[in-house]
Design a protein around this motif. Structure first.
Motif, PDB file in Angstrom:
ATOM      1  N   LYS A 130      -5.987   2.356   0.001  1.00 32.28           N
ATOM      2  CA  LYS A 130      -7.199   2.119   0.784  1.00 32.28           C
ATOM      3  C   LYS A 130      -7.960   0.916   0.237  1.00 32.28           C
ATOM      4  CE  LYS A 130      -8.100   6.814   2.403  1.00 32.28           C
ATOM      5  NZ  LYS A 130      -9.004   7.975   2.288  1.00 32.28           N
ATOM      6  N   ALA A 131      -8.077   0.844  -1.083  1.00 31.80           N
ATOM      7  CA  ALA A 131      -8.790  -0.273  -1.703  1.00 31.80           C
ATOM      8  C   ALA A 131      -8.064  -1.584  -1.413  1.00 31.80           C
ATOM      9  CB  ALA A 131      -8.912  -0.053  -3.209  1.00 31.80           C
ATOM     10  N   ASN A 132      -6.740  -1.595  -1.510  1.00 30.67           N
ATOM     11  CA  ASN A 132      -5.963  -2.799  -1.206  1.00 30.67           C
ATOM     12  C   ASN A 132      -6.152  -3.216   0.246  1.00 30.67           C
ATOM     13  OD1 ASN A 132      -4.936  -3.275  -3.753  1.00 30.67           O
ATOM     14  ND2 ASN A 132      -3.096  -2.048  -3.413  1.00 30.67           N
ATOM     15  N   ASN A 133      -6.146  -2.247   1.150  1.00 30.20           N
ATOM     16  CA  ASN A 133      -6.344  -2.558   2.570  1.00 30.20           C
ATOM     17  C   ASN A 133      -7.720  -3.177   2.807  1.00 30.20           C
ATOM     18  OD1 ASN A 133      -3.829  -1.728   3.400  1.00 30.20           O
ATOM     19  ND2 ASN A 133      -4.503   0.349   3.914  1.00 30.20           N
ATOM     20  N   LEU A 134      -8.735  -2.662   2.140  1.00 30.53           N
ATOM     21  CA  LEU A 134     -10.081  -3.212   2.295  1.00 30.53           C
ATOM     22  C   LEU A 134     -10.154  -4.635   1.744  1.00 30.53           C
ATOM     23  CD1 LEU A 134     -12.349  -0.166   1.393  1.00 30.53           C
ATOM     24  CD2 LEU A 134     -12.025  -1.214   3.638  1.00 30.53           C
ATOM     25  N   LEU A 135      -9.450  -4.877   0.628  1.00 30.79           N
ATOM     26  CA  LEU A 135      -9.453  -6.217   0.052  1.00 30.79           C
ATOM     27  C   LEU A 135      -8.683  -7.209   0.923  1.00 30.79           C
ATOM     28  CD1 LEU A 135      -8.921  -5.367  -3.720  1.00 30.79           C
ATOM     29  CD2 LEU A 135     -11.000  -6.266  -2.648  1.00 30.79           C
ATOM     30  N   GLU A 136      -7.566  -6.756   1.488  1.00 31.69           N
ATOM     31  CA  GLU A 136      -6.735  -7.629   2.309  1.00 31.69           C
ATOM     32  C   GLU A 136      -7.332  -7.861   3.692  1.00 31.69           C
ATOM     33  OE1 GLU A 136      -2.881  -5.836   2.322  1.00 31.69           O
ATOM     34  OE2 GLU A 136      -2.568  -6.185   0.189  1.00 31.69           O
ATOM     35  N   ASN A 137      -8.017  -6.865   4.233  1.00 32.17           N
ATOM     36  CA  ASN A 137      -8.596  -6.951   5.580  1.00 32.17           C
ATOM     37  C   ASN A 137     -10.078  -6.601   5.531  1.00 32.17           C
ATOM     38  OD1 ASN A 137      -5.904  -7.316   6.602  1.00 32.17           O
ATOM     39  ND2 ASN A 137      -5.637  -5.111   6.405  1.00 32.17           N
TER      40      ASN A 137
END
Length: 139
Positions: A84-91
């Protein structure tokens, strides 16, 4: 001190009751009031000791499996949080997919409008901005 294995035969099946010395009095009452004949067997202490040791070993195995499953569950939860954190950082733009929330009263009003064949409040507001006249045919 011997343990007893008690077997009760029925038309539809068989039940087995393990009884220790402390429950001997209760077993005698059960045998006395039984409607069908009961078989009683005495189990030697060596057999009981053998199975007690097997059960003790299995208990340790079960505890180890439970501990491993708990660790795996925690790892999956952590991985989900990382994803979830990676998704928020990427998008970063996808964080706020819903910018507004309807109150219960607004939702009920919208459902009532839809049942009446009218547009919801938010659609009405958008159409007022566009200055478009809605005819019965459009609805």
């Amino acid at each position: 001190m011997s343990n007893m294995l008690h077997t009760c035969l029925h038309h539809s099946g068989r039940s087995v009751t393990l009884v220790g010395e402390q429950e001997r009095k209760m077993l005698k009452e059960v045998v006395k009031h039984a409607k069908t004949p009961l078989k009683t067997r005495v189990i030697p202490q060596e057999v009981i000791g053998k199975y007690r040791d097997k059960i003790a070993k299995l208990e340790l195995d079960v505890k180890e499996i439970e501990w491993t499953e708990q660790e795996e569950k925690e790892m999956r939860a952590t991985e989900n949080q990382i994803n979830k954190a990676n998704n928020l950082l990427e998008n970063p733009g996808d964080q706020h997919k819903r910018d507004w929330f309807q109150t219960h009263k607004q939702r009920m009003q919208e459902q009532a409008d839809l049942r009446l064949g009218e547009f919801s409040l938010s659609k009405k507001r958008n159409m007022k901005k566009e200055k478009k006249v809605v005819t019965a045919e459009d609805r």
